[in-house]
Motif scaffolding. Structure first.
Motif, PDB file in Angstrom:
ATOM      1  N   LEU A 170       0.833  -1.333   0.203  1.00 29.33           N
ATOM      2  CA  LEU A 170       0.006   0.067  -0.011  1.00 29.33           C
ATOM      3  C   LEU A 170       0.721   1.445  -0.038  1.00 29.33           C
ATOM      4  O   LEU A 170       0.704   2.153  -0.739  1.00 29.33           O
ATOM      5  CB  LEU A 170      -0.935   0.042   1.225  1.00 29.33           C
ATOM      6  CG  LEU A 170      -2.410  -0.679   1.062  1.00 29.33           C
ATOM      7  CD1 LEU A 170      -2.997  -0.786   2.242  1.00 29.33           C
ATOM      8  CD2 LEU A 170      -3.165  -0.175   0.058  1.00 29.33           C
ATOM      9  N   GLY A 171       1.686   1.168   0.643  1.00 27.82           N
ATOM     10  CA  GLY A 171       2.810   2.293   0.878  1.00 27.82           C
ATOM     11  C   GLY A 171       3.371   2.722  -0.443  1.00 27.82           C
ATOM     12  O   GLY A 171       3.606   4.121  -1.024  1.00 27.82           O
ATOM     13  N   LEU A 172       3.856   1.593  -0.842  1.00 29.94           N
ATOM     14  CA  LEU A 172       4.489   1.852  -2.648  1.00 29.94           C
ATOM     15  C   LEU A 172       3.524   2.253  -3.476  1.00 29.94           C
ATOM     16  O   LEU A 172       3.669   3.146  -4.314  1.00 29.94           O
ATOM     17  CB  LEU A 172       5.077   0.505  -2.925  1.00 29.94           C
ATOM     18  CG  LEU A 172       6.172  -0.130  -2.245  1.00 29.94           C
ATOM     19  CD1 LEU A 172       6.448  -1.528  -3.050  1.00 29.94           C
ATOM     20  CD2 LEU A 172       7.304   0.866  -2.728  1.00 29.94           C
ATOM     21  N   LEU A 173       2.172   2.049  -3.583  1.00 23.93           N
ATOM     22  CA  LEU A 173       0.940   2.260  -4.384  1.00 23.93           C
ATOM     23  C   LEU A 173       0.952   3.797  -4.073  1.00 23.93           C
ATOM     24  O   LEU A 173       0.805   4.643  -5.082  1.00 23.93           O
ATOM     25  CB  LEU A 173       0.046   1.502  -4.189  1.00 23.93           C
ATOM     26  CG  LEU A 173      -0.110   0.102  -4.680  1.00 23.93           C
ATOM     27  CD1 LEU A 173      -1.323  -0.580  -4.409  1.00 23.93           C
ATOM     28  CD2 LEU A 173       0.058  -0.041  -6.121  1.00 23.93           C
ATOM     29  N   LYS A 174       0.747   4.265  -2.672  1.00 25.18           N
ATOM     30  CA  LYS A 174       0.511   5.615  -2.401  1.00 25.18           C
ATOM     31  C   LYS A 174       1.902   6.512  -2.951  1.00 25.18           C
ATOM     32  O   LYS A 174       1.582   7.705  -3.302  1.00 25.18           O
ATOM     33  CB  LYS A 174       0.437   5.751  -0.890  1.00 25.18           C
ATOM     34  CG  LYS A 174       0.351   6.918  -0.216  1.00 25.18           C
ATOM     35  CD  LYS A 174      -0.907   7.732  -0.823  1.00 25.18           C
ATOM     36  CE  LYS A 174      -1.360   9.009  -0.220  1.00 25.18           C
ATOM     37  NZ  LYS A 174      -0.504  10.126  -0.468  1.00 25.18           N
ATOM     38  N   ALA A 175       3.050   5.853  -2.768  1.00 24.10           N
ATOM     39  CA  ALA A 175       3.942   6.712  -3.203  1.00 24.10           C
ATOM     40  C   ALA A 175       4.189   6.864  -4.768  1.00 24.10           C
ATOM     41  O   ALA A 175       4.553   7.984  -5.362  1.00 24.10           O
ATOM     42  CB  ALA A 175       5.523   6.174  -2.548  1.00 24.10           C
ATOM     43  N   ILE A 179      -2.848   5.143  -5.336  1.00 27.26           N
ATOM     44  CA  ILE A 179      -4.107   5.127  -4.350  1.00 27.26           C
ATOM     45  C   ILE A 179      -4.030   6.635  -3.858  1.00 27.26           C
ATOM     46  O   ILE A 179      -3.184   7.179  -3.651  1.00 27.26           O
ATOM     47  CB  ILE A 179      -4.142   4.016  -3.409  1.00 27.26           C
ATOM     48  CG1 ILE A 179      -3.074   4.143  -2.635  1.00 27.26           C
ATOM     49  CG2 ILE A 179      -4.196   2.709  -4.098  1.00 27.26           C
ATOM     50  CD1 ILE A 179      -3.047   3.377  -1.244  1.00 27.26           C
ATOM     51  N   ALA A 180      -5.158   7.122  -3.276  1.00 27.13           N
ATOM     52  CA  ALA A 180      -5.343   8.406  -2.617  1.00 27.13           C
ATOM     53  C   ALA A 180      -4.799   8.134  -1.079  1.00 27.13           C
ATOM     54  O   ALA A 180      -4.006   9.132  -0.675  1.00 27.13           O
ATOM     55  CB  ALA A 180      -6.613   8.790  -2.522  1.00 27.13           C
ATOM     56  N   VAL A 181      -5.269   7.231  -0.389  1.00 19.46           N
ATOM     57  CA  VAL A 181      -4.912   7.162   0.999  1.00 19.46           C
ATOM     58  C   VAL A 181      -5.022   5.676   1.579  1.00 19.46           C
ATOM     59  O   VAL A 181      -5.775   5.008   0.911  1.00 19.46           O
ATOM     60  CB  VAL A 181      -6.008   7.956   1.827  1.00 19.46           C
ATOM     61  CG1 VAL A 181      -5.865   7.832   3.347  1.00 19.46           C
ATOM     62  CG2 VAL A 181      -6.204   9.563   1.351  1.00 19.46           C
ATOM     63  N   ALA A 182      -4.205   5.222   2.285  1.00 19.75           N
ATOM     64  CA  ALA A 182      -4.002   4.045   2.845  1.00 19.75           C
ATOM     65  C   ALA A 182      -4.732   4.200   4.235  1.00 19.75           C
ATOM     66  O   ALA A 182      -3.865   4.759   4.997  1.00 19.75           O
ATOM     67  CB  ALA A 182      -2.471   3.615   3.065  1.00 19.75           C
TER      68      ALA A 182
END
Length: 215
Positions: A170-175, A179-182
């Motif tokens: 999730l952190g990678l996708l956010k960076a 995605i908008a928010v984890a």
């Protein structure tokens, strides 16, 4: 979508077929999200089976989890996505499940899910893999809620924090801006309740949160 949706439809258009394969993979879902595509299908089946009136599925993508369910249902159904290539794949999947042709009661619309034409209302609204893409959950849920008939229901899903491996991904996708928010499931619950629609229930399976709202 008036700043309520994260990402552009062109992004998903470029990767429509790859996305279709990925979201349907049990291995991918188990490894990265501690989940199973059959859980998404079961949640969708619960939504589709919750009534008999008009139904809306938003951010339908390729309809990987719902094509056969929509065919088996007798409901008048509208499927909405902002990506035309995704929606085209969804139409193919439903037509194939129906034996070759899209049922007349099922309509595909490439448009903003928060701006229904002619003030349409639905008994049930379903959105799989949706809320992690929106920065303002309360605003999005509120806008969808205004499209519901009296005593209607919302069924919405979101990636949430869960197993350690999932949180790292999730952190990678956010960076990367995917995605908008984890959020945690508890944070998701709180943000959904801010919409003030009705009774809210949130359950978590791995890194997937399932939201049910009853007006």
């Amino acid at each position: 979508m008036n700043g309520t949706f994260f990402g552009e439809p062109e992004y998903y258009a470029r990767f429509a077929r790859a996305y279709d394969t990925m979201v349907g993979s049990r291995l991918y879902n188990q490894v990265f999200w501690g989940a199973d595509p059959r859980q998404y299908t079961a949640f969708a089946a619960r939504a589709i089976g919750s009534g008999t009136g008009p139904m809306l599925e938003v951010a339908v993508g390729t309809a990987q989890a719902t094509a056969a369910l929509h065919v088996a249902s007798a409901r008048r159904t509208t499927l909405v996505d902002m990506s035309a290539p995704m929606l085209k794949l969804a139409g193919h999947a439903i037509a194939e499940a129906a034996g070759g042709a899209l049922p007349e009661r099922i309509t595909l619309e490439c448009r903003d899910m928060l701006e229904p034409p002619q003030d349409r209302r639905y008994e049930t609204i379903l959105g799989l893999g949706l809320l992690h893409l929106v920065p303002d959950v309360a605003a999005t849920v509120g806008a969808l809620g205004r499209q519901l008939e009296d005593h209607g229901k919302l069924f919405l899903a979101s990636l949430v924090k869960g197993p350690r491996r999932s949180n790292a991904y999730l952190g990678l996708l956010k960076a990367h801006g995917d995605i908008a928010v984890a959020r945690t499931a508890a944070e998701l619950f709180d943000e959904v309740r801010e919409a003030g629609l009705g009774q809210v229930a949130v359950t978590r399976r791995g890194a997937m949160g399932y939201v049910e709202i009853s007006l």
